[in-house]
Design an enzyme around this catalytic site. Structure first.
Site, PDB file in Angstrom:
ATOM      1  N   ASP A  12       0.826  -1.204   0.000  1.00  8.62           N
ATOM      2  CA  ASP A  12       0.000   0.000   0.000  1.00  8.62           C
ATOM      3  C   ASP A  12       0.865   1.261   0.000  1.00  8.62           C
ATOM      4  O   ASP A  12       1.885   1.319   0.688  1.00  8.62           O
ATOM      5  CB  ASP A  12      -0.907  -0.008   1.241  1.00  8.62           C
ATOM      6  CG  ASP A  12      -1.983   1.051   1.186  1.00  8.62           C
ATOM      7  OD1 ASP A  12      -2.256   1.579   0.089  1.00  8.62           O
ATOM      8  OD2 ASP A  12      -2.560   1.356   2.245  1.00  8.62           O
ATOM      9  N   HIS A  29       3.490   3.922  -8.815  1.00  9.08           N
ATOM     10  CA  HIS A  29       3.378   2.509  -9.193  1.00  9.08           C
ATOM     11  C   HIS A  29       4.683   2.021  -9.830  1.00  9.08           C
ATOM     12  O   HIS A  29       5.120   0.891  -9.581  1.00  9.08           O
ATOM     13  CB  HIS A  29       2.214   2.321 -10.164  1.00  9.08           C
ATOM     14  CG  HIS A  29       0.879   2.637  -9.559  1.00  9.08           C
ATOM     15  ND1 HIS A  29       0.460   2.106  -8.364  1.00  9.08           N
ATOM     16  CD2 HIS A  29      -0.140   3.451  -9.988  1.00  9.08           C
ATOM     17  CE1 HIS A  29      -0.752   2.560  -8.070  1.00  9.08           C
ATOM     18  NE2 HIS A  29      -1.134   3.376  -9.038  1.00  9.08           N
ATOM     19  N   LEU A 122      11.012 -20.659  -4.912  1.00  7.11           N
ATOM     20  CA  LEU A 122      10.098 -19.646  -4.373  1.00  7.11           C
ATOM     21  C   LEU A 122       8.840 -19.616  -5.214  1.00  7.11           C
ATOM     22  O   LEU A 122       8.919 -19.583  -6.448  1.00  7.11           O
ATOM     23  CB  LEU A 122      10.757 -18.258  -4.390  1.00  7.11           C
ATOM     24  CG  LEU A 122       9.855 -17.060  -4.069  1.00  7.11           C
ATOM     25  CD1 LEU A 122       9.354 -17.115  -2.630  1.00  7.11           C
ATOM     26  CD2 LEU A 122      10.595 -15.743  -4.319  1.00  7.11           C
TER      27      LEU A 122
END
Length: 224
Positions: A12, A29, A122
């Site tokens: 966030d 962003h 991962l």
């Protein structure tokens, strides 16, 4: 020392950072991608097996269309650049959420999942068009359709994250203390850390500090 297999992150603050520094949410962003890369690097170095990133919620469609389109273009560019690196580093990409995007993006997401499906070091669960309440409702519908008994185990197995253990740790940046319809079922026993820093400000040292704090917590799971 607590084992750490799965970290979930609500990333966030990109838009607010972009407005603050560049008067542009889109710049935020873009800056947030560097933090994503840093988080992936930490996960690899610390042998964290699962990393779930909240990238776009079912509620984010309410944002201006220009911003939504920019986000998806940014995602396309990122995946095209990183897919070979993911394979090199044995990273598996899985999309959790409903793939209701344009044909071009849907195809790219499917290709990336297929190319990385056998990687084992991962697993990145990328939450796109994701909402936890809808996920739970969909899981119940799946069980009903199959005539399967609704219980804790079966419901967990019908969720998008059926192949991942529940998160040990949730991190939310952006100085906001709420879950925002993210992994509501899966986070029932997760340790939760809220950071005041906006996502582009959340550096490697911050991630490592949270991990260090997590390791020292006494986790009882209802016991004394």
């Amino acid at each position: 020392m607590n084992p750490l297999k799965h970290v979930a992150i609500i990333m966030d603050g990109n838009g607010r950072w972009g407005i603050k520094h560049h008067n542009s949410r889109n710049k935020g962003h873009e800056a947030g991608l560097a933090t994503v890369e840093a988080a992936i690097k930490v996960a690899l170095e610390k042998n964290i097996r699962y990393l779930t990133l909240f990238a776009f919620s079912t509620e984010n469609w309410k944002r201006p269309k220009t911003e939504v389109n920019f986000l998806f273009k940014l995602l396309e560019s990122f995946l095209k650049k990183k897919i070979e690196e993911f394979n090199k580093n044995q990273i598996k990409l899985k999309i959790i959420g409903e793939k209701k995007f344009d044909k071009k993006l849907n195809k790219l997401l499917n290709v990336c999942e297929k190319k990385t499906k056998n990687n084992l070091k991962l697993q990145i669960n990328l939450a796109l068009n994701y909402g936890s309440k809808k996920e739970i409702i969909n899981a119940i519908k799946i069980l009903n359709k199959k005539g399967t008994k609704i219980n804790k185990k079966n419901l967990s197995n019908a969720l998008y994250t059926s192949d991942s253990p529940d998160p040990d740790l949730l991190i939310r940046t952006g100085n906001t203390k709420r879950l925002s319809n993210f992994l509501l079922w899966q986070l029932s026993y997760s340790e939760i850390f809220f950071s005041k820093k906006l996502w582009p400000e959340f550096k490697t040292k911050d991630f490592l500090n949270v991990i260090s704090q997590y390791k020292r917590i006494k986790r009882n799971f209802g016991k004394i």
